[in-house]
Scaffold this motif. Structure first.
Motif: not given
Length: 319
Positions: A4-9, A77-81, A88-89, A199-200
């Motif tokens: 899963q693609i997640v925010p860097e945080s 891209l942040t909101a889409v993620l 996400p893409l 996964p992207v």
């Protein structure tokens, strides 16, 4: 396992130092790809095609430098993620902006000036795209992306002919690579679906890269559209997850830098590229220069499960 693609945080260490996903660098690799293609063309039976592909990669590099991803598109891209952490893409759901057509125009302009692009077939494809309006280009792009995801293509979105498709894909791949390189994310491995697709963006890989150096032995699949790389354990079929029916083929000896991993369970194969055996490997270029291995695998009645962005498979005739 799925990724899963997640925010860097939310970065997690995964298993030891293994990064589940490696996003493409913002510093585009097309110049290195072009250089590798030129090197591989020396004395090669496919020299003319490899040199043509090198010119296309040079045009991608120049276009990417002239037309970076607009700041407003990178910002969303942040909101889409946050809304869509799974792929996400994904090319079926991502709303393409006009930027991809600007990239296409830039690419066509640069290709039209190159000597190896003066053949009748290439000139015809260039003219078709230059004369097509935005709606027609979008329809072709939608059909091409659908076909390469193995989705159904409707009559309203007929596939373009092969030459047009190849040039379209060069621009679409450049666009998605720019998006992926700006994605403020990392990967997180979780239990779930297999890892057959990127996964992207949801597309099949070109091949697998078995890394050297500090990550020696780790295998990453490289996406045929956005060029992200994602980790898949070795000795597992990248198409069906089988661990019992794998064979490895090569044209040289067991230490060859390029091998084909064939699976008799699903009757497919994917090529693997070993960095420790050849530090100069560039996956897309070396894949294109090793089509003799693909011919050997076809002779074994195995179908390729990946796609090289510089040589698309036949997808059917246009309406």
């Amino acid at each position: 396992m799925s990724i899963q693609i997640v925010p860097e945080s939310e970065r997690s260490p995964g298993v030891g130092p293994v990064e589940p996903v490696q996003l493409p660098a913002a510093q585009l690799p097309y110049a290195r790809r072009a250089s590798r293609l030129q090197h591989l063309a020396q004395g090669h039976a496919m020299a003319d095609y490899l040199l043509w592909a090198a010119d296309l990669a040079h045009a991608q590099q120049a276009t990417a430098e002239a037309l970076p991803l607009p700041a407003e598109e990178a910002d969303r891209l942040t909101a889409v993620l946050q809304q869509q952490p799974q792929t996400p893409l994904h090319s079926a759901t991502w709303p393409r902006s006009a930027h991809w057509q600007a990239l296409l125009d830039g690419l066509l302009h640069r290709m039209a000036q190159q000597p190896r692009m003066q053949t009748a077939a290439i000139q015809q494809a260039l003219a078709r795209l230059q004369q097509a309006d935005a709606a027609q280009r979008d329809a072709w792009a939608e059909a091409l992306l659908s076909a390469l995801r193995s989705d159904a293509v409707t009559e309203a979105h007929a596939l373009p002919e092969a030459g047009v498709a190849q040039l379209l894909w060069a621009a679409l791949s450049l666009y998605w690579r720019q998006l992926a390189s700006h994605l403020p994310a990392t990967g997180q491995a979780t239990l779930g679906a297999p890892r057959h697709l990127c996964p992207v963006c949801g597309h099949v890989p070109t091949g697998s890269l078995v890394q050297g150096g500090a990550q020696a032995g780790l295998r990453y699949l490289q996406c045929s559209l956005c060029e992200c790389q994602w980790h898949v354990v070795r000795s597992t079929c990248t198409n069906c997850d089988s661990t019992q029916a794998l064979d490895y083929w090569c044209l040289e000896d067991e230490h060859a830098p390029i091998k084909a991993e064939g699976c008799t369970d699903c009757q497919t194969y994917l090529k693997a590229f070993y960095q420790q055996a050849d530090h100069q490997l560039e996956l897309v270029a070396d894949d294109l220069a090793s089509l003799a291995l693909d011919a050997e695998m076809e002779a074994q009645d195995l179908a390729r499960s990946g796609i090289n962005p510089l040589m698309l498979p036949l997808l059917g005739a246009p309406d």
